[in-house]
Structures are given as C-alpha cells and as structure tokens.
Write a protein that holds these residues in place. Structure first.
Motif, PDB file in Angstrom:
ATOM      1  N   ALA A  53       0.828  -1.211   0.000  1.00  0.00           N
ATOM      2  CA  ALA A  53       0.000   0.000   0.000  1.00  0.00           C
ATOM      3  C   ALA A  53       0.864   1.263   0.000  1.00  0.00           C
ATOM      4  O   ALA A  53       0.610   2.207  -0.767  1.00  0.00           O
ATOM      5  N   VAL A  54       1.890   1.280   0.835  1.00  0.00           N
ATOM      6  CA  VAL A  54       2.782   2.443   0.890  1.00  0.00           C
ATOM      7  C   VAL A  54       3.519   2.604  -0.443  1.00  0.00           C
ATOM      8  O   VAL A  54       3.602   3.715  -0.987  1.00  0.00           O
ATOM      9  N   THR A  55       4.043   1.514  -0.969  1.00  0.00           N
ATOM     10  CA  THR A  55       4.775   1.562  -2.233  1.00  0.00           C
ATOM     11  C   THR A  55       3.866   2.018  -3.366  1.00  0.00           C
ATOM     12  O   THR A  55       4.266   2.827  -4.206  1.00  0.00           O
ATOM     13  N   LEU A  56       2.646   1.524  -3.387  1.00  0.00           N
ATOM     14  CA  LEU A  56       1.702   1.909  -4.432  1.00  0.00           C
ATOM     15  C   LEU A  56       1.370   3.394  -4.360  1.00  0.00           C
ATOM     16  O   LEU A  56       1.283   4.068  -5.397  1.00  0.00           O
ATOM     17  N   ALA A  57       1.208   3.923  -3.167  1.00  0.00           N
ATOM     18  CA  ALA A  57       0.927   5.357  -3.001  1.00  0.00           C
ATOM     19  C   ALA A  57       2.095   6.198  -3.529  1.00  0.00           C
ATOM     20  O   ALA A  57       1.885   7.183  -4.251  1.00  0.00           O
ATOM     21  N   VAL A  58       3.316   5.815  -3.172  1.00  0.00           N
ATOM     22  CA  VAL A  58       4.501   6.539  -3.654  1.00  0.00           C
ATOM     23  C   VAL A  58       4.605   6.423  -5.172  1.00  0.00           C
ATOM     24  O   VAL A  58       4.882   7.416  -5.868  1.00  0.00           O
ATOM     25  N   PHE A  59       4.383   5.230  -5.687  1.00  0.00           N
ATOM     26  CA  PHE A  59       4.465   4.990  -7.133  1.00  0.00           C
ATOM     27  C   PHE A  59       3.476   5.875  -7.889  1.00  0.00           C
ATOM     28  O   PHE A  59       3.842   6.545  -8.868  1.00  0.00           O
ATOM     29  N   LEU A  60       2.220   5.893  -7.456  1.00  0.00           N
ATOM     30  CA  LEU A  60       1.202   6.689  -8.137  1.00  0.00           C
ATOM     31  C   LEU A  60       1.509   8.177  -8.036  1.00  0.00           C
ATOM     32  O   LEU A  60       1.288   8.935  -9.000  1.00  0.00           O
TER      33      LEU A  60
END
Length: 157
Positions: free
Chosen positions: A95-102
């Motif tokens: 979830a954290v990685t996806l938020a940073v990625f987006l």
C-alpha cells in the motif's frame, strides 16, 4: 524418506524454470514483431521501473515468509497466525509503495508522459501482494506452485 521428496521438489522447480524460458522464447518474437522496437523499449522501461517498486513492495517478505512458515508448518494454528502476520506486513508495504508509485507517476513528467503503461503496471504491484508463493514453498507444495504458475503463464500467452 526425504530423498524422494527432494527429488520431486527439484523436478518441479526445474520444470517451472524451464517453462519460464520456453514461454519467453515463444512470446518474445511475436511481441517484438507486433509492437516494434520503440514500443518494446517503452514497455521494458515501464516494466523495469515497476520492478524497482516491487522490490520495496515485497521488502524481503518472500524469504522471510518461507523461513517462518517452514518453521511452523506442522502446527496449523501457529502457521495460520504467522501467515496472517506476514500477509498483513506485505499488504502494508504494498500500500505504501503503491501510493509513492502513483504520486511519482503523476509528478514526474517522463513517467506521466506514459501514465497509461504505468497505471497498468500498478496491477503488477497490487497483485504481487496476493502471490503467496512463499507460503506454499514453506509447506513444500512445489507441485501446486508449478502447476499454478504454468497455468497462469499459458493464460498470459
């Protein structure tokens, strides 16, 4: 008694590795002919960028999961608790990685220019959290892993 199990597991892992190479050998010429050199490069750029984010999303959970599940594989109650904890940890990192990625796809012009490819790649990051291959490896279900992976690869083709 463990020797046949080791031999079977080795055979299943070998078949899985071989199938990975065979699928790539069959699909790459077709994909490169259909997409062309420039678009294959663009897809590889997106895929490699997503791969870096996958490293942070998984954060070693695969290795940790195998070790911890193997340690408690004979105790179903402890195994379920360990599985839940590791899956929760994996979901949190994802979830954290996806938020940073987006956020980066929206903010960085080079990434935003090909946002469609990167948004498709979010599925790869998201679904990686639900690949619990580490669990099946920990309980030594290599047959299941091999059959499932080959079936997914055939569907992918």
């Amino acid at each position: 008694m463990t020797q046949p199990s080791i031999k079977k597991n080795f055979a299943y892992k070998s078949v899985l590795t071989l199938s990975t190479y065979l699928i790539a050998f069959v699909t790459f010429p077709y994909v490169s002919r259909v997409l062309g050199v420039e678009r294959v490069g663009l897809v590889n750029f997106a895929d490699n960028t997503i791969g870096y984010f996958l490293l942070f999303a998984t954060m070693g959970v695969n290795i940790l999961g195998v070790r911890e599940i193997a340690a408690v594989k004979e105790d179903p109650e402890r195994r379920a608790r360990v599985f839940s904890n590791i899956l929760g940890l994996n979901l949190m990192f994802t979830a954290v990685t996806l938020a940073v990625f987006l956020a980066l796809v929206a903010a960085v012009p080079k990434l935003h220019q090909h946002a469609g490819l990167f948004y498709i790649g979010t599925a790869k990051i998201l679904f990686s959290a639900f690949l619990v291959e580490w669990f099946f490896t920990g309980i030594e279900q290599f047959r299941y892993i091999t059959l499932r992976s080959i079936a997914v690869k055939v569907l992918y083709v």
